[in-house]
Design a protein around this motif. Structure first.
Motif, PDB file in Angstrom:
ATOM      1  N   ASP A 128       0.913  -1.179   0.059  1.00  9.35           N
ATOM      2  CA  ASP A 128       0.099   0.008  -0.155  1.00  9.35           C
ATOM      3  C   ASP A 128       0.881   1.370   0.163  1.00  9.35           C
ATOM      4  OD1 ASP A 128      -2.905   1.247   0.904  1.00  9.35           O
ATOM      5  OD2 ASP A 128      -1.401   2.250   2.285  1.00  9.35           O
ATOM      6  N   CYS A 129       2.026   1.533   1.002  1.00  9.02           N
ATOM      7  CA  CYS A 129       2.932   2.353   0.898  1.00  9.02           C
ATOM      8  C   CYS A 129       3.527   2.643  -0.365  1.00  9.02           C
ATOM      9  CB  CYS A 129       3.770   2.301   2.217  1.00  9.02           C
ATOM     10  SG  CYS A 129       4.796   3.730   2.486  1.00  9.02           S
ATOM     11  N   ALA A 130       4.038   1.383  -1.079  1.00  3.01           N
ATOM     12  CA  ALA A 130       4.812   1.788  -2.224  1.00  3.01           C
ATOM     13  C   ALA A 130       3.743   2.357  -3.188  1.00  3.01           C
ATOM     14  CB  ALA A 130       5.380   0.490  -2.612  1.00  3.01           C
ATOM     15  N   VAL A 131       2.700   1.965  -3.354  1.00  2.41           N
ATOM     16  CA  VAL A 131       2.017   2.407  -4.499  1.00  2.41           C
ATOM     17  C   VAL A 131       1.372   3.984  -4.181  1.00  2.41           C
ATOM     18  CG1 VAL A 131      -0.613   2.224  -5.354  1.00  2.41           C
ATOM     19  CG2 VAL A 131       0.978   0.110  -4.985  1.00  2.41           C
ATOM     20  N   PHE A 132       1.283   4.308  -3.075  1.00  2.00           N
ATOM     21  CA  PHE A 132       0.824   5.582  -2.562  1.00  2.00           C
ATOM     22  C   PHE A 132       1.971   6.200  -3.170  1.00  2.00           C
ATOM     23  CE2 PHE A 132       0.846   8.840   0.827  1.00  2.00           C
ATOM     24  CZ  PHE A 132      -0.096   9.435   0.434  1.00  2.00           C
ATOM     25  N   LEU A 133       3.336   5.928  -2.562  1.00  2.00           N
ATOM     26  CA  LEU A 133       4.252   6.942  -2.682  1.00  2.00           C
ATOM     27  C   LEU A 133       4.468   7.077  -4.270  1.00  2.00           C
ATOM     28  CD1 LEU A 133       7.000   8.055  -1.381  1.00  2.00           C
ATOM     29  CD2 LEU A 133       7.888   5.812  -1.307  1.00  2.00           C
ATOM     30  N   ALA A 134       4.573   5.917  -5.026  1.00  2.00           N
ATOM     31  CA  ALA A 134       4.719   6.032  -6.475  1.00  2.00           C
ATOM     32  C   ALA A 134       3.600   6.708  -7.314  1.00  2.00           C
ATOM     33  CB  ALA A 134       4.954   4.730  -7.215  1.00  2.00           C
ATOM     34  N   ASN A 135       2.400   6.625  -6.767  1.00  2.03           N
ATOM     35  CA  ASN A 135       1.226   7.382  -7.640  1.00  2.03           C
ATOM     36  C   ASN A 135       0.784   8.629  -7.067  1.00  2.03           C
ATOM     37  OD1 ASN A 135       1.105   5.146  -9.155  1.00  2.03           O
ATOM     38  ND2 ASN A 135      -0.388   4.018  -8.218  1.00  2.03           N
ATOM     39  N   GLU A 136       0.872   8.797  -5.999  1.00  2.00           N
ATOM     40  CA  GLU A 136       0.295  10.122  -5.208  1.00  2.00           C
ATOM     41  C   GLU A 136       1.475  11.331  -4.723  1.00  2.00           C
ATOM     42  OE1 GLU A 136      -2.620  10.833  -5.029  1.00  2.00           O
ATOM     43  OE2 GLU A 136      -3.414   8.576  -5.782  1.00  2.00           O
ATOM     44  N   VAL A 137       2.611  10.850  -4.361  1.00  2.00           N
ATOM     45  CA  VAL A 137       3.682  11.501  -3.785  1.00  2.00           C
ATOM     46  C   VAL A 137       4.535  11.876  -5.009  1.00  2.00           C
ATOM     47  CG1 VAL A 137       5.582  11.774  -2.141  1.00  2.00           C
ATOM     48  CG2 VAL A 137       3.606  10.728  -1.521  1.00  2.00           C
ATOM     49  N   MET A 138       5.177  11.011  -5.649  1.00  2.00           N
ATOM     50  CA  MET A 138       6.330  11.002  -6.519  1.00  2.00           C
ATOM     51  C   MET A 138       5.807  12.094  -7.583  1.00  2.00           C
ATOM     52  SD  MET A 138       8.727   9.936  -5.275  1.00  2.00           S
ATOM     53  CE  MET A 138       9.856  10.509  -6.487  1.00  2.00           C
ATOM     54  N   PRO A 139       4.694  11.910  -8.314  1.00  3.36           N
ATOM     55  CA  PRO A 139       4.252  13.073  -9.330  1.00  3.36           C
ATOM     56  C   PRO A 139       4.332  14.554  -8.974  1.00  3.36           C
ATOM     57  CG  PRO A 139       2.637  11.207  -9.232  1.00  3.36           C
ATOM     58  CD  PRO A 139       3.491  11.120  -8.088  1.00  3.36           C
ATOM     59  N   LEU A 140       4.053  14.896  -7.600  1.00  6.95           N
ATOM     60  CA  LEU A 140       4.304  16.124  -7.121  1.00  6.95           C
ATOM     61  C   LEU A 140       5.612  16.425  -6.900  1.00  6.95           C
ATOM     62  CD1 LEU A 140       1.527  16.012  -4.119  1.00  6.95           C
ATOM     63  CD2 LEU A 140       1.600  17.040  -6.647  1.00  6.95           C
ATOM     64  N   VAL A 141       6.600  15.714  -6.453  1.00  8.59           N
ATOM     65  CA  VAL A 141       8.020  15.896  -6.373  1.00  8.59           C
ATOM     66  C   VAL A 141       8.673  15.800  -7.982  1.00  8.59           C
ATOM     67  CG1 VAL A 141      10.124  14.817  -5.758  1.00  8.59           C
ATOM     68  CG2 VAL A 141       8.419  14.453  -4.157  1.00  8.59           C
ATOM     69  N   TRP A 142       8.231  15.325  -8.760  1.00  8.27           N
ATOM     70  CA  TRP A 142       8.591  15.110 -10.236  1.00  8.27           C
ATOM     71  C   TRP A 142       8.160  16.653 -10.970  1.00  8.27           C
ATOM     72  CZ3 TRP A 142       6.843   9.490 -10.639  1.00  8.27           C
ATOM     73  CH2 TRP A 142       8.016   8.873 -10.690  1.00  8.27           C
ATOM     74  N   ASN A 143       7.013  17.314 -10.107  1.00  9.20           N
ATOM     75  CA  ASN A 143       6.807  18.567 -11.025  1.00  9.20           C
ATOM     76  C   ASN A 143       7.962  19.499 -10.928  1.00  9.20           C
ATOM     77  OD1 ASN A 143       4.398  17.944 -11.631  1.00  9.20           O
ATOM     78  ND2 ASN A 143       3.145  18.601  -9.757  1.00  9.20           N
ATOM     79  N   THR A 144       8.710  19.736  -9.759  1.00  4.09           N
ATOM     80  CA  THR A 144       9.641  20.518  -9.629  1.00  4.09           C
ATOM     81  C   THR A 144      11.227  19.992  -9.716  1.00  4.09           C
ATOM     82  OG1 THR A 144       9.623  20.208  -7.207  1.00  4.09           O
ATOM     83  CG2 THR A 144       8.564  21.964  -8.012  1.00  4.09           C
ATOM     84  N   HIS A 145      11.111  18.606  -9.552  1.00  6.25           N
ATOM     85  CA  HIS A 145      12.587  17.841  -9.680  1.00  6.25           C
ATOM     86  C   HIS A 145      12.294  16.621 -10.609  1.00  6.25           C
ATOM     87  CE1 HIS A 145      13.134  20.352  -6.037  1.00  6.25           C
ATOM     88  NE2 HIS A 145      14.472  20.425  -6.381  1.00  6.25           N
ATOM     89  N   PRO A 146      12.303  16.635 -11.735  1.00  2.90           N
ATOM     90  CA  PRO A 146      11.732  15.793 -12.763  1.00  2.90           C
ATOM     91  C   PRO A 146      12.773  14.474 -12.688  1.00  2.90           C
ATOM     92  CG  PRO A 146      12.477  17.613 -14.038  1.00  2.90           C
ATOM     93  CD  PRO A 146      12.254  17.975 -12.475  1.00  2.90           C
ATOM     94  N   ASN A 147      13.819  14.630 -12.312  1.00  2.12           N
ATOM     95  CA  ASN A 147      15.054  13.541 -12.748  1.00  2.12           C
ATOM     96  C   ASN A 147      15.302  12.751 -11.277  1.00  2.12           C
ATOM     97  OD1 ASN A 147      15.629  14.264 -15.180  1.00  2.12           O
ATOM     98  ND2 ASN A 147      16.926  15.846 -14.428  1.00  2.12           N
ATOM     99  N   VAL A 148      14.460  13.226 -10.198  1.00  6.21           N
ATOM    100  CA  VAL A 148      14.473  12.308  -8.889  1.00  6.21           C
ATOM    101  C   VAL A 148      14.136  10.867  -9.127  1.00  6.21           C
ATOM    102  CG1 VAL A 148      13.646  12.162  -6.562  1.00  6.21           C
ATOM    103  CG2 VAL A 148      14.520  14.299  -7.462  1.00  6.21           C
ATOM    104  N   ASN A 149      14.838   9.907  -8.670  1.00  7.84           N
ATOM    105  CA  ASN A 149      14.571   8.533  -8.752  1.00  7.84           C
ATOM    106  C   ASN A 149      14.107   8.113  -7.321  1.00  7.84           C
ATOM    107  OD1 ASN A 149      16.933   7.626  -7.506  1.00  7.84           O
ATOM    108  ND2 ASN A 149      17.937   7.344  -9.240  1.00  7.84           N
TER     109      ASN A 149
END
Length: 388
Positions: free
Chosen positions: A232-253
């Motif tokens: 649940d956490c991995a899916v939440f992190l990938a689908n909900e959190v990371m897109p917001l991070v990528w808005n300003t830092h698109p190369n973060v892995n």
């Protein structure tokens, strides 16, 4: 003192939280006591795993549980009893007979059970005994209901009710009971739950030790990736959190690291999300990462992953749910969020602010060093067992 340790699975390798806790407690208890290890197992145990535990145990007994009998027993218990399925999965009459024989053979001074899964085998024994609830299994089951597939919801609801009842009544059959955190103790429904002793986890500081290495991963999340709260956490992190991070830092892995990844976790793989599966040395991945993230949304107990990351001086972003058991101070030892906006904001802050990153990392390290050692926590358990 001769201690008979009864476990629901063999405590090695250390890919699950219960194995980690049992392994280190056995290791510490063996310094002053004789340990007889009895582990149930629904799979063949590797000789290398047995050899690892021989360092600390005078005797090792493994009782095989075969899947066909397990599934038949579960069906019978579901349809014709009110027994917990968690307990029923690990119980059968042949194993009961073997455990009775072993207790007669070794005549231990004390029995130590980890998890209510194994308590049926010894609940009526006259030997002094301690139960480690570890965490509140019933509440953990209950938190899975909302996100479960529709066809599993009825079974989870039934099991939640049964587990709550079992957690309540089993307390009275043991001389001592322990649990991993105050948060979990409060979730055991019994008027005497304040008698349950808090025994926290620790960290193996010889393994999880800060070292300077090349950083391959910006963010890392770890754990057993077949465990529903981690999925649940991995899916939440990938689908909900990371897109917001990528808005300003698109190369973060992001590296998602841990054994037996569920299909939902595997599906998250992309150019920016790495899913590793089982790794031999988790510390290598911590050392190769910049920031640890664990926005746990469901689950109970103490997150060992947070202790390990802090021990390796990674700044940590986590949820208030996970921190309730951990007890870190927000904006000092860790960054504690409530929703995906919080988590993305904190991740970006750590990426952009090196001073904040270093401060959270150093304070987090000092926090776990002062509060979480296997020597200190297991001493509480040992004193409890020897005092009665």
């Amino acid at each position: 003192m001769k201690i008979f340790v009864l476990l629901s699975r063999f405590p090695y390798p250390l890919e699950k939280g219960d194995k980690l806790r049992a392994y280190h407690q056995i290791k510490e208890l063996s310094k002053n006591n004789e340990i007889i290890l009895c582990a149930l197992s629904d799979a063949k145990v590797a000789q290398s795993s047995i050899d690892e535990l021989k360092k600390y145990c005078s005797s090792i007994e493994i009782i095989r549980l075969y899947k066909l009998k397990i599934y038949w027993n579960l069906l019978v218990q579901l349809l014709f009893s009110n027994n917990s399925l968690q307990v029923s999965y690990f119980y059968n009459k042949q194993a009961q007979k073997k455990i009775d024989q072993l207790l007669n053979k070794y005549n231990p001074d004390h029995i130590y059970c980890q998890l209510i899964r194994v308590t049926e085998y010894v609940r009526n024994s006259k030997i002094k005994k301690t139960l480690d609830y570890m965490d509140a299994l019933a509440r953990g089951m209950e938190r899975r209901i909302d996100n479960a597939p529709f066809y599993l919801k009825p079974f989870l609801k039934i099991e939640t009710t049964r587990l709550k009842r079992y957690e309540h009544f089993i307390l009275n059959d043991f001389d001592n009971t322990t649990i991993i955190s105050e948060q979990d103790r409060d979730l055991i429904v019994n008027i005497k739950n304040d008698s349950i002793q808090i025994v926290k986890n620790g960290v193996d500081y010889s393994m999880f030790k800060h070292r300077q290495e090349e950083k391959k991963y910006d963010l890392i999340f770890t754990g057993n990736m077949a465990y529903p709260p981690n999925i649940d956490c991995a899916v939440f992190l990938a689908n909900e959190v990371m897109p917001l991070v990528w808005n300003t830092h698109p190369n973060v892995n992001l590296a998602i690291v841990g054994a037996t990844p569920d299909s939902k976790v595997i599906a998250l793989k992309s150019e920016k999300i790495i899913v590793t599966g089982w790794v031999e040395d988790m510390s290598e991945y911590y050392a190769a990462s910049k920031i640890f993230v664990a926005p746990m949304q469901i689950g109970t107990g103490l997150q060992n992953k947070l202790l390990e990351a802090m021990a390796m001086k990674l700044p940590c972003v986590t949820s208030s749910l996970a921190n309730n058991a951990l007890g870190a101070e927000h904006n000092k030892s860790a960054l504690i969020g409530e929703n995906y906006n919080d988590y993305s904001k904190y991740i970006v802050s750590l990426i952009e602010n090196k001073d904040l990153c270093n401060s959270i990392a150093e304070n987090g390290f000092e926090f776990v060093k002062q509060n979480y050692t296997w020597e200190g926590t297991t001493l509480i358990l040992e004193n409890l067992m020897t005092s009665k």
